[in-house]
Design a protein around this motif. Structure first.
Motif, PDB file in Angstrom:
ATOM      1  N   GLY A  38     -15.877 -17.259  -0.785  1.00 16.99           N
ATOM      2  CA  GLY A  38     -15.683 -17.094   0.734  1.00 16.99           C
ATOM      3  C   GLY A  38     -14.618 -18.161   1.243  1.00 16.99           C
ATOM      4  N   GLU A  62     -14.126 -25.837  -3.469  1.00 16.20           N
ATOM      5  CA  GLU A  62     -15.450 -25.593  -2.721  1.00 16.20           C
ATOM      6  C   GLU A  62     -15.476 -24.673  -1.599  1.00 16.20           C
ATOM      7  OE1 GLU A  62     -17.870 -29.139  -2.331  1.00 16.20           O
ATOM      8  OE2 GLU A  62     -16.610 -30.464  -3.728  1.00 16.20           O
ATOM      9  N   SER A  63     -16.250 -24.040  -1.489  1.00 18.88           N
ATOM     10  CA  SER A  63     -16.327 -22.991  -0.364  1.00 18.88           C
ATOM     11  C   SER A  63     -17.538 -23.858   0.665  1.00 18.88           C
ATOM     12  CB  SER A  63     -16.758 -21.462  -0.543  1.00 18.88           C
ATOM     13  OG  SER A  63     -17.938 -21.570  -1.316  1.00 18.88           O
ATOM     14  N   VAL A  64     -17.682 -23.024   1.680  1.00 22.05           N
ATOM     15  CA  VAL A  64     -18.699 -23.417   2.596  1.00 22.05           C
ATOM     16  C   VAL A  64     -20.076 -23.767   1.708  1.00 22.05           C
ATOM     17  CG1 VAL A  64     -20.249 -23.390   4.498  1.00 22.05           C
ATOM     18  CG2 VAL A  64     -17.901 -22.697   4.435  1.00 22.05           C
ATOM     19  N   LYS A  65     -20.223 -22.701   0.918  1.00 20.17           N
ATOM     20  CA  LYS A  65     -21.577 -22.725   0.315  1.00 20.17           C
ATOM     21  C   LYS A  65     -21.970 -23.346  -1.320  1.00 20.17           C
ATOM     22  CE  LYS A  65     -25.241 -21.486   1.543  1.00 20.17           C
ATOM     23  NZ  LYS A  65     -26.028 -22.490   2.255  1.00 20.17           N
ATOM     24  N   THR A  66     -20.541 -23.441  -1.963  1.00 21.68           N
ATOM     25  CA  THR A  66     -20.690 -23.591  -3.374  1.00 21.68           C
ATOM     26  C   THR A  66     -19.539 -24.286  -3.825  1.00 21.68           C
ATOM     27  OG1 THR A  66     -19.464 -21.486  -3.853  1.00 21.68           O
ATOM     28  CG2 THR A  66     -21.940 -21.589  -4.109  1.00 21.68           C
ATOM     29  N   VAL A  67     -19.788 -24.962  -5.083  1.00 25.11           N
ATOM     30  CA  VAL A  67     -18.930 -25.700  -5.698  1.00 25.11           C
ATOM     31  C   VAL A  67     -18.342 -24.926  -6.899  1.00 25.11           C
ATOM     32  CG1 VAL A  67     -18.340 -27.958  -6.770  1.00 25.11           C
ATOM     33  CG2 VAL A  67     -19.829 -27.936  -4.837  1.00 25.11           C
TER      34      VAL A  67
ATOM     35  N   GLN B  31     -23.326 -14.008   4.334  1.00 23.10           N
ATOM     36  CA  GLN B  31     -22.467 -13.833   5.127  1.00 23.10           C
ATOM     37  C   GLN B  31     -21.915 -12.381   5.458  1.00 23.10           C
ATOM     38  OE1 GLN B  31     -18.731 -15.751   3.222  1.00 23.10           O
ATOM     39  NE2 GLN B  31     -18.004 -13.869   3.285  1.00 23.10           N
ATOM     40  N   ILE B  35     -18.219 -17.166   6.873  1.00 21.15           N
ATOM     41  CA  ILE B  35     -19.004 -18.424   7.462  1.00 21.15           C
ATOM     42  C   ILE B  35     -18.410 -18.867   8.446  1.00 21.15           C
ATOM     43  CG2 ILE B  35     -20.453 -20.452   6.788  1.00 21.15           C
ATOM     44  CD1 ILE B  35     -20.956 -19.099   4.072  1.00 21.15           C
ATOM     45  N   ILE B 296     -16.929 -33.115  -0.083  1.00 22.53           N
ATOM     46  CA  ILE B 296     -17.869 -32.385   0.419  1.00 22.53           C
ATOM     47  C   ILE B 296     -19.203 -33.021  -0.157  1.00 22.53           C
ATOM     48  CG2 ILE B 296     -19.044 -30.380   1.264  1.00 22.53           C
ATOM     49  CD1 ILE B 296     -16.304 -29.003   0.865  1.00 22.53           C
ATOM     50  N   ARG B 298     -23.083 -32.909  -0.844  1.00 16.81           N
ATOM     51  CA  ARG B 298     -23.837 -31.790  -1.308  1.00 16.81           C
ATOM     52  C   ARG B 298     -25.386 -32.173  -1.623  1.00 16.81           C
ATOM     53  NH1 ARG B 298     -21.052 -26.678  -0.521  1.00 16.81           N
ATOM     54  NH2 ARG B 298     -19.101 -27.146  -1.146  1.00 16.81           N
ATOM     55  N   THR B 317     -22.077 -30.628   4.268  1.00 21.08           N
ATOM     56  CA  THR B 317     -21.082 -29.629   4.504  1.00 21.08           C
ATOM     57  C   THR B 317     -19.772 -30.400   4.991  1.00 21.08           C
ATOM     58  OG1 THR B 317     -20.720 -27.076   4.965  1.00 21.08           O
ATOM     59  CG2 THR B 317     -21.778 -28.805   6.847  1.00 21.08           C
TER      60      THR B 317
END
Lengths: 128, 365
Positions: A38, A62-67, B31, B35, B296, B298, B317
Motif C-alpha cells: 500500500g 514502510e507503508s502506512v501500516k507496515t514495516v 483499505q 489509505i 516512522i 511504531r 504514523t
C-alpha cells in the motif's frame, strides 16, 4: 505474462527485482510488493560504498501500516542510492521499475544471479 | 482467512477493491483504494466506513442506569435520552477493561458500544457485575446490528437526502431513532476521525443497501474507507485506541482521559484506585510527540530520555495531514511536558523527538 513483471528483469522470492547491466545491478521492489504494502511513506536505504550480502537485509520500506525489510538479491558494493526516495517515497508505488529504483550495486559474485527467478518463475511465485 | 468473523458488509468489500486484515477477530478492510487517499477524503470531503465489528449490548430495566454507573468512570446521571456519552470502563485496580459509548434511549433502555476485540471480555465482565436480584436485562445484539460511519465535512450534505431526520438539528453526541433509505436506523452524530460525521446503526440485513445508497448519493464526494485510514485519522485527533493507549495495565488518567473520569460519580468499579492514583500523582502519562528526524515511530518502540528508557510508543504514523512522523507514547510523568526532548529507538538507532501539544490535528469549526 503480466506487464507488471517485466521480462528483462530477475526476481527474488522476497519481491526484489534486479536489472543487470554488465557488472552493475539495479535493485528495487516489484509491482506486486508495492501493491501489497500500500501507500509507501518511508524508505530507508544504506549509503554509497556499503557492502551488501545476498539474502541479508539492506534497508526497510514502510507503508502506512507496515514495516518491511529489503533483502539483497545479490552481493556487492553500493555505487548509487536513489536519494529522491527520501522526499518522494511514493515513487515506489507509482513507478516501481523506473523512478522507484533503490540502489545500484557492483556485483562481487554475479553467479548469484542464477539463484534468482526469471519473469515466468516470479509470476508463478506470486500466483502461489 | 480461517476462523475470522465477517460483518454483514463483507460481500461488498471485493466490489470496491478492499484488502482485508484480521482486526479484533474480524476479517476487516484495511483499505479500499489507498489509505492516504481515504484519509484525505475524510478530512476534505467524506468517507464511509464499515465498523460493524463493534459490539452492541442492550441494557434495559429499572436498574439499567444504576448498573451501568457501577461499571463506567463517566457520570451517567447527566446522560439524557437521545444523548451518547464516551466513557472508560475500569477494573478494581484502575486499569482499563475497555472504552465505550453509552447511548441513552430512555431511563430504562441503554446501549453500550464496545470494541470488537473486547466483545467477549466485556460481555463476561458486565454479566459478572450483574447482581442476581438486579432489575436489569443484558442482551448482546452485536451480530444483528451493523454500523456504518459516514465521516467528513460533507457527511451531512450526503446523508440528509436519505433520511427524514433534520440533521442540522442533531448536535454532537446526540442521536435519534429514524430511518435511512427507508430502513430503521439509529443516527448518531459521533465518530472516531476528528471530523464531523455520523454513525448509523442499522439491521444487518439492511447494511448493504444503506452502504450502497450512501455511495450512490455521495458520488465522487465520498470514498469507501478502511481501518487503515480510520487509524491515522483517530491518531491525528489523539483519540485513544484500546490495546495501544489503553490496556488493562494503563488507567484512563494516565491515558489523558481525566475529563471522562468523574470521581464524584458512582461509586464505580475502580474509583478508589483512580482516586488514589490521582492523589499520589500519576507516574506515567500518554504524550503526543513528533519525530524530528526521518523515520516512522511504531507501537512498542522504546522511548529514551536522560540516557535511559522512559517509556514506549503506543501508536505512531507518518501523519497524512501534517506530513510528518507523529506518535503517542506512554512515558514517565517527568518527561510529559510539552517541549521535552525525547528520542525514539527505531531499529536500534535513536531518533530525536519532542513532546508536542495534542491533538495533532483539530478541524476548523
Amino acid at each position: 505474462m503480466s506487464s507488471n513483471i517485466p521480462a528483462d528483469l530477475k526476481y527474488s522470492k522476497e519481491h526484489e527485482w534486479v536489472r543487470v547491466e554488465g557488472n552493475r545491478a539495479t535493485i528495487g521492489i516489484t509491482h506486486f510488493a508495492q501493491d501489497e504494502l500500500g501507500d509507501i511513506v518511508f524508505v530507508e536505504l544504506p549509503e554509497t560504498g556499503q557492502e551488501l550480502t545476498a539474502n541479508s537485509t539492506f534497508g526497510t520500506v514502510e507503508s502506512v501500516k507496515t514495516v518491511s525489510d529489503l533483502f539483497a538479491p545479490v552481493s556487492g558494493r553500493i555505487v548509487e542510492v536513489n536519494q529522491a526516495l527520501a522526499d518522494a517515497p511514493e515513487q515506489v508505488n507509482q513507478d516501481p521499475y523506473g523512478a522507484g529504483w533503490m540502489v545500484v550495486v557492483e556485483m562481487s559474485n554475479p553467479g548469484e544471479l542464477d539463484e534468482l527467478l526469471d519473469a515466468a518463475g516470479y509470476a508463478q511465485h506470486t500466483a502461489e | 482467512m480461517a476462523g475470522l468473523k465477517r460483518t454483514p458488509l463483507y460481500p461488498v468489500y471485493e466490489r470496491y477493491g478492499a484488502k482485508t486484515v484480521d482486526f479484533g477477530g474480524f476479517e476487516m478492510p484495511v483499505q479500499f483504494s489507498s489509505i492516504l487517499a481515504e484519509h484525505e477524503a475524510v478530512r476534505t470531503s467524506a468517507g464511509l466506513f464499515d465498523v460493524s465489528h463493534m459490539g452492541e449490548f442492550e441494557v434495559t430495566g429499572a436498574g439499567a442506569r444504576a448498573f451501568l454507573q457501577r461499571l463506567v468512570t463517566n457520570d451517567l446521571s447527566r446522560l439524557e435520552p437521545g444523548s451518547a456519552m464516551y466513557s472508560p470502563m475500569t477494573y478494581e485496580h484502575g486499569g482499563t477493561v475497555d472504552d465505550l459509548l453509552v447511548y441513552c434511549f430512555s431511563d430504562t433502555r441503554f446501549w453500550t458500544v464496545v470494541n470488537a476485540g473486547n466483545i467477549h471480555k466485556d460481555w463476561e465482565w458486565m454479566n459478572a457485575a450483574l447482581r442476581a436480584d438486579e432489575p436489569v436485562s443484558l442482551v448482546n445484539r452485536s451480530d444483528e446490528i451493523a454500523l456504518l460511519a459516514l465521516q467528513g465535512p460533507k457527511a451531512q450534505a450526503i446523508l440528509q437526502p436519505l433520511t427524514p431526520l433534520a440533521l442540522a438539528e442533531l448536535p454532537y453526541y446526540r442521536f435519534a431513532e429514524a430511518t435511512v433509505v427507508g430502513h430503521p436506523a439509529v443516527v448518531s452524530r459521533t465518530g472516531y476521525t476528528g471530523e464531523d460525521g455520523f454513525e448509523l446503526y442499522v439491521g444487518a440485513k439492511d447494511a448493504e443497501d444503506v452502504w450502497q445508497r450512501i455511495l450512490d448519493q455521495g458520488q465522487d464526494t465520498v470514498k469507501p474507507c478502511g481501518l487503515g485510514a480510520r487509524d491515522t485519522l483517530r491518531l491525528e485527533a489523539r483519540l485513544p485506541l484500546y490495546g495501544h493507549e489503553l490496556t488493562d495495565d494503563v488507567n484512563p488518567l494516565e491515558a489523558g482521559l481525566g475529563p471522562f473520569v468523574k470521581l464524584e460519580a458512582g461509586p464505580f468499579i475502580g474509583r478508589a484506585a483512580l482516586a488514589q492514583a490521582k492523589a499520589d500523582g500519576l507516574k506515567r502519562r500518554i504524550v503526543g510527540f513528533r519525530l524530528l528526524e526521518r523515520g516512522i515511530p511504531r507501537q512498542g518502540y522504546p522511548v529514551w530520555a536522560d540516557g535511559r528508557v522512559v517509556g514506549q510508543v503506543t501508536s505512531g504514523t507518518m501523519s497524512p495531514t501534517l506530513h510528518e512522523p507523529i506518535g503517542l507514547a506512554l512515558v514517565d510523568a517527568a518527561f510529559a511536558k510539552v517541549g521535552t526532548a525525547l528520542s525514539v529507538e527505531i531499529r536500534g538507532r535513536q531518533s530525536a523527538a519532542e513532546v508536542v501539544k495534542t491533538p495533532f490535528y483539530r478541524r476548523a469549526k
